[in-house]
Write a protein that holds these residues in place. Structure first.
Motif, PDB file in Angstrom:
ATOM      1  N   MET A   1      57.448  26.123  34.477  1.00 44.89           N
ATOM      2  CA  MET A   1      57.805  26.429  33.108  1.00 44.89           C
ATOM      3  C   MET A   1      56.600  26.239  32.210  1.00 44.89           C
ATOM      4  O   MET A   1      55.768  25.388  32.447  1.00 44.89           O
ATOM      5  CB  MET A   1      58.926  25.530  32.620  1.00 44.89           C
ATOM      6  N   SER A   2      56.546  26.967  31.157  1.00 45.06           N
ATOM      7  CA  SER A   2      55.447  26.899  30.211  1.00 45.06           C
ATOM      8  C   SER A   2      55.608  25.703  29.289  1.00 45.06           C
ATOM      9  O   SER A   2      56.702  25.323  28.935  1.00 45.06           O
ATOM     10  CB  SER A   2      55.439  28.193  29.393  1.00 45.06           C
ATOM     11  N   ASP A   3      54.489  25.103  28.878  1.00 44.19           N
ATOM     12  CA  ASP A   3      54.528  24.010  27.904  1.00 44.19           C
ATOM     13  C   ASP A   3      54.394  24.532  26.494  1.00 44.19           C
ATOM     14  O   ASP A   3      54.389  23.773  25.543  1.00 44.19           O
ATOM     15  CB  ASP A   3      53.393  23.020  28.183  1.00 44.19           C
ATOM     16  N   GLU A   4      54.253  25.824  26.352  1.00 43.95           N
ATOM     17  CA  GLU A   4      54.052  26.435  25.040  1.00 43.95           C
ATOM     18  C   GLU A   4      55.310  26.305  24.193  1.00 43.95           C
ATOM     19  O   GLU A   4      56.391  26.663  24.610  1.00 43.95           O
ATOM     20  CB  GLU A   4      53.714  27.908  25.248  1.00 43.95           C
ATOM     21  N   ARG A  56      69.357  26.880  34.681  1.00 45.73           N
ATOM     22  CA  ARG A  56      68.883  25.619  35.262  1.00 45.73           C
ATOM     23  C   ARG A  56      67.645  25.121  34.506  1.00 45.73           C
ATOM     24  O   ARG A  56      67.084  25.838  33.681  1.00 45.73           O
ATOM     25  CB  ARG A  56      68.555  25.816  36.740  1.00 45.73           C
ATOM     26  N   ASP A  57      67.239  23.917  34.830  1.00 49.92           N
ATOM     27  CA  ASP A  57      66.019  23.321  34.268  1.00 49.92           C
ATOM     28  C   ASP A  57      66.021  23.339  32.742  1.00 49.92           C
ATOM     29  O   ASP A  57      65.028  23.703  32.108  1.00 49.92           O
ATOM     30  CB  ASP A  57      64.760  24.039  34.791  1.00 49.92           C
ATOM     31  N   VAL A  58      67.133  22.933  32.145  1.00 46.90           N
ATOM     32  CA  VAL A  58      67.263  22.936  30.684  1.00 46.90           C
ATOM     33  C   VAL A  58      66.450  21.778  30.108  1.00 46.90           C
ATOM     34  O   VAL A  58      66.600  20.634  30.542  1.00 46.90           O
ATOM     35  CB  VAL A  58      68.743  22.821  30.263  1.00 46.90           C
ATOM     36  N   GLU A  59      65.572  22.100  29.145  1.00 48.62           N
ATOM     37  CA  GLU A  59      64.738  21.102  28.468  1.00 48.62           C
ATOM     38  C   GLU A  59      64.933  21.225  26.964  1.00 48.62           C
ATOM     39  O   GLU A  59      64.907  22.332  26.425  1.00 48.62           O
ATOM     40  CB  GLU A  59      63.259  21.350  28.757  1.00 48.62           C
ATOM     41  N   PRO A  60      65.086  20.099  26.261  1.00 52.28           N
ATOM     42  CA  PRO A  60      65.172  20.161  24.796  1.00 52.28           C
ATOM     43  C   PRO A  60      63.801  20.471  24.181  1.00 52.28           C
ATOM     44  O   PRO A  60      62.772  20.097  24.739  1.00 52.28           O
ATOM     45  CB  PRO A  60      65.648  18.762  24.402  1.00 52.28           C
ATOM     46  N   LEU A  61      63.823  21.156  23.045  1.00 49.70           N
ATOM     47  CA  LEU A  61      62.600  21.465  22.298  1.00 49.70           C
ATOM     48  C   LEU A  61      62.610  20.725  20.965  1.00 49.70           C
ATOM     49  O   LEU A  61      63.669  20.350  20.455  1.00 49.70           O
ATOM     50  CB  LEU A  61      62.499  22.981  22.045  1.00 49.70           C
ATOM     51  N   ALA A  62      61.439  20.571  20.383  1.00 48.77           N
ATOM     52  CA  ALA A  62      61.301  19.858  19.105  1.00 48.77           C
ATOM     53  C   ALA A  62      62.087  20.533  17.983  1.00 48.77           C
ATOM     54  O   ALA A  62      62.529  19.862  17.050  1.00 48.77           O
ATOM     55  CB  ALA A  62      59.826  19.750  18.728  1.00 48.77           C
ATOM     56  N   ASN A  63      62.309  21.848  18.065  1.00 47.70           N
ATOM     57  CA  ASN A  63      63.026  22.568  17.007  1.00 47.70           C
ATOM     58  C   ASN A  63      64.543  22.431  17.123  1.00 47.70           C
ATOM     59  O   ASN A  63      65.284  23.027  16.350  1.00 47.70           O
ATOM     60  CB  ASN A  63      62.633  24.049  16.986  1.00 47.70           C
ATOM     61  N   GLY A  64      65.022  21.636  18.094  1.00 38.72           N
ATOM     62  CA  GLY A  64      66.459  21.470  18.307  1.00 38.72           C
ATOM     63  C   GLY A  64      67.011  22.423  19.347  1.00 38.72           C
ATOM     64  O   GLY A  64      68.141  22.272  19.798  1.00 38.72           O
ATOM     65  N   GLY A  65      66.223  23.409  19.719  1.00 38.40           N
ATOM     66  CA  GLY A  65      66.650  24.383  20.718  1.00 38.40           C
ATOM     67  C   GLY A  65      66.359  23.906  22.127  1.00 38.40           C
ATOM     68  O   GLY A  65      66.148  22.718  22.375  1.00 38.40           O
ATOM     69  N   LYS A  66      66.327  24.871  23.048  1.00 39.00           N
ATOM     70  CA  LYS A  66      66.145  24.544  24.458  1.00 39.00           C
ATOM     71  C   LYS A  66      65.243  25.571  25.131  1.00 39.00           C
ATOM     72  O   LYS A  66      65.125  26.696  24.675  1.00 39.00           O
ATOM     73  CB  LYS A  66      67.504  24.530  25.161  1.00 39.00           C
ATOM     74  N   ARG A  67      64.661  25.127  26.244  1.00 37.63           N
ATOM     75  CA  ARG A  67      63.939  26.013  27.153  1.00 37.63           C
ATOM     76  C   ARG A  67      64.665  25.881  28.475  1.00 37.63           C
ATOM     77  O   ARG A  67      65.069  24.777  28.861  1.00 37.63           O
ATOM     78  CB  ARG A  67      62.495  25.550  27.303  1.00 37.63           C
ATOM     79  N   LEU A  68      64.853  26.998  29.192  1.00 40.02           N
ATOM     80  CA  LEU A  68      65.548  26.934  30.468  1.00 40.02           C
ATOM     81  C   LEU A  68      65.128  28.078  31.366  1.00 40.02           C
ATOM     82  O   LEU A  68      64.545  29.063  30.915  1.00 40.02           O
ATOM     83  CB  LEU A  68      67.065  26.972  30.252  1.00 40.02           C
ATOM     84  N   SER A  69      65.416  27.921  32.642  1.00 40.83           N
ATOM     85  CA  SER A  69      65.207  28.983  33.621  1.00 40.83           C
ATOM     86  C   SER A  69      66.554  29.640  33.890  1.00 40.83           C
ATOM     87  O   SER A  69      67.600  28.999  33.761  1.00 40.83           O
ATOM     88  CB  SER A  69      64.646  28.408  34.926  1.00 40.83           C
ATOM     89  N   TYR A  70      66.519  30.914  34.283  1.00 43.83           N
ATOM     90  CA  TYR A  70      67.767  31.636  34.524  1.00 43.83           C
ATOM     91  C   TYR A  70      67.572  32.652  35.640  1.00 43.83           C
ATOM     92  O   TYR A  70      66.442  33.022  35.989  1.00 43.83           O
ATOM     93  CB  TYR A  70      68.244  32.351  33.260  1.00 43.83           C
ATOM     94  N   ILE A  77      70.018  43.433  41.725  1.00 46.98           N
ATOM     95  CA  ILE A  77      68.732  42.758  41.883  1.00 46.98           C
ATOM     96  C   ILE A  77      68.725  41.493  41.031  1.00 46.98           C
ATOM     97  O   ILE A  77      69.044  41.538  39.839  1.00 46.98           O
ATOM     98  CB  ILE A  77      67.574  43.685  41.437  1.00 46.98           C
ATOM     99  N   GLY A  78      68.364  40.363  41.625  1.00 49.26           N
ATOM    100  CA  GLY A  78      68.241  39.113  40.880  1.00 49.26           C
ATOM    101  C   GLY A  78      66.886  39.044  40.194  1.00 49.26           C
ATOM    102  O   GLY A  78      65.853  39.255  40.837  1.00 49.26           O
ATOM    103  N   ILE A  79      66.894  38.780  38.894  1.00 47.19           N
ATOM    104  CA  ILE A  79      65.665  38.661  38.122  1.00 47.19           C
ATOM    105  C   ILE A  79      65.610  37.241  37.565  1.00 47.19           C
ATOM    106  O   ILE A  79      66.496  36.832  36.823  1.00 47.19           O
ATOM    107  CB  ILE A  79      65.625  39.686  36.966  1.00 47.19           C
ATOM    108  N   ASP A  80      64.584  36.489  37.943  1.00 45.01           N
ATOM    109  CA  ASP A  80      64.402  35.137  37.438  1.00 45.01           C
ATOM    110  C   ASP A  80      63.492  35.170  36.215  1.00 45.01           C
ATOM    111  O   ASP A  80      62.586  35.999  36.126  1.00 45.01           O
ATOM    112  CB  ASP A  80      63.767  34.237  38.501  1.00 45.01           C
ATOM    113  N   GLY A  81      63.738  34.256  35.292  1.00 47.22           N
ATOM    114  CA  GLY A  81      62.904  34.175  34.111  1.00 47.22           C
ATOM    115  C   GLY A  81      63.120  32.882  33.362  1.00 47.22           C
ATOM    116  O   GLY A  81      63.782  31.958  33.847  1.00 47.22           O
ATOM    117  N   GLU A  82      62.560  32.847  32.172  1.00 54.08           N
ATOM    118  CA  GLU A  82      62.637  31.680  31.300  1.00 54.08           C
ATOM    119  C   GLU A  82      63.096  32.143  29.918  1.00 54.08           C
ATOM    120  O   GLU A  82      62.720  33.224  29.468  1.00 54.08           O
ATOM    121  CB  GLU A  82      61.250  31.040  31.199  1.00 54.08           C
TER     122      GLU A  82
END
Length: 163
Positions: A1-4, A56-70, A77-82
């Protein structure tokens, strides 16, 4: 996952003429706070979004939102992303940036109306050049519109009647 981290003020939206954009709205029989809270849980997106098979891999963000993989299944066709939430404004707005093979934006706006909340869902997608994009823009536009409408109807069904 990106740290951006998302940039403040990032405001994704769907472009009207884009063949990979879609927008629609529904009235949900609940107040904006309840609808916002429901949409703030990534597990609920997997439950209401056709084709979204894994969050999966849900992470909280400073703005109150989240980053996750899906994982999203399209045409078998399965497409993985963030997904990175760029806007988290309770109880009015969620906005997301999709990263990976499927890129784009999702913008969910909630407005109080008589009988509940008007939920507007606008999305723009950039698909990788392959057989899916070669089928043509009209087919992809109709697919996106059907998927978006189904997600809206599924949210409304969670709270009872919708329009």
């Amino acid at each position: 996952m990106s740290d951006e981290e998302p940039e403040p003020g990032d405001e994704p939206s769907a472009a009207g003429a884009d063949p990979f954009a879609a927008s629609d709205a529904v009235v949900v029989a609940a107040d904006p706070e309840s609808v916002f809270a429901f949409l703030d849980d990534p597990a609920n997106h997997a439950a209401i979004t056709p084709g979204l098979t894994d969050v999966r891999d849900v992470e909280p963000l400073a703005n109150g939102g989240k980053r996750l993989s899906y994982t999203y299944r399209m045409a078998g066709i399965g497409i993985d992303g963030e997904i990175v939430q760029t806007v988290h404004e309770p109880p009015e707005r969620h906005a997301f940036e999709l990263r990976g093979r499927l890129t784009g934006t999702i913008d969910l706006r909630l407005d109080p109306v008589d009988g509940g909340t008007k939920l507007t869902y606008a999305a723009t997608y950039d698909l990788p050049e392959n057989a899916l994009t070669r089928v043509g823009a009209p087919v992809i536009r109709r697919f996106n519109e059907r998927q978006l409408r189904a997600a809206l109807e599924n949210v409304a069904a969670e709270f009872g009647a919708g329009e």
